[in-house]
Enzyme design. Structure first.
Site, short mmCIF file in Angstrom:
data_model
loop_
_atom_site.label_atom_id
_atom_site.label_comp_id
_atom_site.label_asym_id
_atom_site.label_seq_id
_atom_site.Cartn_x
_atom_site.Cartn_y
_atom_site.Cartn_z
N LYS A 184 0.84 -1.19 0.00
CA LYS A 184 0.00 0.00 0.00
C LYS A 184 0.88 1.24 0.00
O LYS A 184 1.75 1.37 0.84
CB LYS A 184 -0.91 0.02 1.23
CG LYS A 184 -1.84 1.24 1.28
CD LYS A 184 -2.75 1.18 2.47
CE LYS A 184 -3.69 2.37 2.50
NZ LYS A 184 -4.60 2.34 3.66
N THR A 185 0.67 2.11 -0.95
CA THR A 185 1.41 3.36 -1.03
C THR A 185 0.50 4.49 -0.58
O THR A 185 -0.60 4.67 -1.11
CB THR A 185 1.89 3.63 -2.46
OG1 THR A 185 2.73 2.55 -2.86
CG2 THR A 185 2.69 4.92 -2.52
#
Length: 676
Positions: free
Chosen positions: A36-37
């Protein structure tokens, strides 16, 4: 821990139809679903009132920023932040909204006549909320550096701007440009602590619009501007206590609000611009993307006892990253992004080979044994991703040399198993109390090679200001196999006597950093920063910088001043003990062919001696004169002939221009710990 297991090396596979045999990576199937960015969207809302455009009456000569008006100073801070964001977070968005201006503009609407201008009067969207482009940086730089260009736009309105309109305009920008971002922040810069003083309905309407922003997940950060030279102090209680209040972002991975940073920085900052500049470093530190190495991984503490955790890499080497390939088409001057594609060709017929035709093969006894993808998946399957505790051991059984890979910080997650935080906290406190670590079977993700790992506890650490510098949690340390460890080379070391150890201890104490703490943020990577400067200059069509700033270089003069005499005393003691050791052991050091091991004894000095030139002339400066010039940083006053004569007399290279000679003399004194 000394009897480490060995691991068998897998046979090298080959692929049919793929040309020569090539080694296959152990982890070629990576599951990116748990990655997850975190994306961040920051919108600056800067007030352009008459008081914000006035320059301060008191200007500090050595600080040119104090001569700027608050509005221009805020634009300069936004410009610096935009430059940081382009490098550190290329996917984040940033925009600048000016309010209180005579002109009006909103997104694609034309100035004055556009629909946006009529809807949000006296609001001018300088740069829309988007990923900053080179044109946005150039526009902002022109506003900061060109006063004439800035004066065309920075004209305050004669009418009071509606704060409800400003907040609703920000709402529209965040809704249309960053609807799904995990972090959305509005940086409000103003010196008006009581807008709509005589209109209660307008104040209530602004409070409602602020509540709408918080419901949308937007955090408002206020940067109040005070004017000490005019006797004006910003009072939040008049209006902004109802507009700006503490709110926790809905996304747990979003950057934390700057509320605590604003409180700590307010004590030292005299006005909002100083506060804004002081918080730039804090904003930059919070801008770093937090990417989970693995998420919601099963942590099996015992049979039937599972919790879920997330893993993070807190420290990692930063390197220049190429995002894509580009090419210059013949019919256009603008570079285009190259889209890569690969095709497998049969070696004998040169026909295209489909993916379904390719199989993995291993050589065994001269024969090629092939496997299908399903068979290879079964061979590689060691179980589902998990951290499984198989036992506990004392911490003294975990040697320091077992650290051969970066450690992973793990933290509980309530998404899979409710109550994971409570169980995780109990385990962390128990490991700290009993000084134990857990030996675990660790598979980080699907198709990954399993390994043994040590699970040890880390305590919370705070600095003198009470800020948390290291969170409490557990750490995963992958343990090496026996064939990962090399035996140290055999050395015949000689133990130094206590007198030498004590002399070196004094030297080390003199060279310690302030508070004996190394702060890596004060020493940026010079090669990386140089790369970014060149990249910025090329993108913005600026002049290329001359030299890189390297803060990692030792401060030779300071080292010589603080530790020079102690180093000389240590050298004298070392010579004495070395001579005694030679007499006792009957050993001598034989010089090498290039004379690297030769020892020279300084000649007795009966006073200042003149440096002789090659022709016998007495034109060079004395040692005392040159040393005095070095201490006063005045070596450049000597002529080229004098500098060359001095360097030749000292056996140094005397080639190059005068700046090279001055550097050579300076380096001679810096590296030579010798007193007259």
């Amino acid at each position: 821990m000394t009897d480490l297991p060995h691991r068998d090396k897998p046979a090298e596979p080959s692929k049919y139809g793929g040309g020569p045999e090539e080694e296959e990576e152990e982890e070629d199937d990576v599951d990116d679903s748990a990655y997850k960015t975190v994306k961040d969207a920051v919108l600056f809302a800067i007030d352009v009132s008459e008081s914000m455009l006035q320059t301060p009456k008191v200007v500090v000569p050595k600080k040119p920023d104090t001569a700027l008006s608050p509005t221009v100073a805020a634009l300069k801070c936004a410009y610096a932040l935009m430059q940081q964001r382009i490098i550190s977070n290329p996917n984040d968005m940033m925009g600048i909204l000016l309010f209180g201006t005579e002109k009006s503009k909103f997104q694609d609407g034309d100035e004055e006549t556009g629909k946006g201008g009529l809807q949000y009067p006296h609001c001018y969207l300088l740069t829309d909320l988007d990923v900053p482009a080179a044109s946005d940086v150039k526009l902002l730089r022109a506003m900061v550096e060109d006063e004439e260009e800035a004066s065309k736009l920075l004209q305050s309105s004669t009418e009071e701007v509606s704060m409800a309109n400003v907040l609703f305009c920000a709402n529209q920008i965040f809704t249309t440009k960053a609807p799904n971002f995990s972090s959305r922040r509005l940086f409000l810069v103003t010196d008006n602590d009581y807008p709509h003083a005589s209109n209660r309905d307008a104040r209530n309407s602004a409070a409602v619009r602020a509540k709408d922003l918080y419901d949308l997940g937007v955090t408002i950060e206020l940067f109040p501007i005070s004017h000490p030279d005019r006797g004006y102090t910003f009072d939040r209680s008049n209006f902004y206590n109802d507009i700006v209040y503490s709110a926790t972002p809905s996304d747990p991975d979003a950057p934390a609000p700057l509320t605590n940073d604003i409180k700590s920085a307010s004590s030292s900052a005299k006005d909002g611009i100083s506060l804004l500049q002081a918080l730039l470093s804090s904003v930059a530190s919070r801008a770093a993307p937090r990417r989970a190495l693995f998420g919601n991984l099963a942590f099996e503490i015992g049979p039937g006892l599972k919790i879920s955790v997330k893993g993070f890499i807190l420290l990692k080497r930063q390197e220049p990253k190429r995002t894509s390939y580009i090419y210059l088409p013949s019919d256009s001057e603008r570079p285009q992004v190259a889209v890569g594609s690969s095709t497998l060709m049969a070696e004998d017929t040169a026909r295209s080979v489909e993916k379904v035709e390719i199989r993995t093969a291993y050589k065994f006894g001269g024969e090629t044994v092939s496997f299908t993808e399903e068979e290879m998946a079964k061979i590689r399957y060691f179980g589902d991703p998990v951290i499984r505790i198989i036992g506990f051991k004392p911490m003294d059984m975990l040697p320091i040399w077992a650290n051969y890979k970066h450690n992973t910080f793990i933290y509980p997650s309530e998404e899979e198993y409710i109550g994971s935080t409570r169980v995780f906290s109990a385990l962390q406190q128990k490991l700290l109390k009993d000084n134990l670590f857990g030996l675990a079977w660790f598979i980080p993700r699907k198709n990954a090679v399993p390994t043994l790992a040590a699970v040890y506890a880390g305590a919370e650490k705070r600095n003198e200001e009470g800020e948390q510098v290291m969170p409490p949690g557990l750490w995963l340390k992958p343990l090496p196999f026996a064939d990962d460890i090399r035996e140290p080379p055999e050395t015949n070391s000689i133990k130094a006597p206590d007198e030498l150890v004590d002399a070196m201890r004094v030297i080390v104490q003199q060279l310690q950093l302030p508070k004996a703490i190394y702060d890596p943020s004060k020493y940026p990577n010079p090669s990386l920063q140089w790369f970014y400067k060149i990249l910025q200059a090329l993108a913005l069509e600026e002049d290329l910088p001359d030299a890189a700033e390297d803060k990692t270089l030792p401060r030779w003069k300071q080292i010589h001043r603080r530790a020079g005499p102690y180093v000389v005393d240590f050298g004298d003691a070392l010579e004495k003990h070395y001579a005694d050791w030679q007499r006792e052991n009957g050993s001598k050091v034989h010089p090498t062919a290039n004379g690297a091991a030769k020892r020279s004894t300084p000649a007795a000095t009966g006073g200042a001696k003149k440096v002789k030139t090659e022709d016998g002339g007495d034109t060079g400066p004395t040692d005392e004169e040159m040393r005095s010039a070095y201490q006063k940083d005045a070596i450049a006053k000597f002529t080229v002939a004098s500098l060359k004569a001095f360097l030749v007399a000292k056996g140094q290279s005397a080639t190059g221009k005068k700046p090279d000679l001055v550097n050579a003399v300076t380096q001679y004194f810096e590296t030579r710990m010798e007193t007259d």
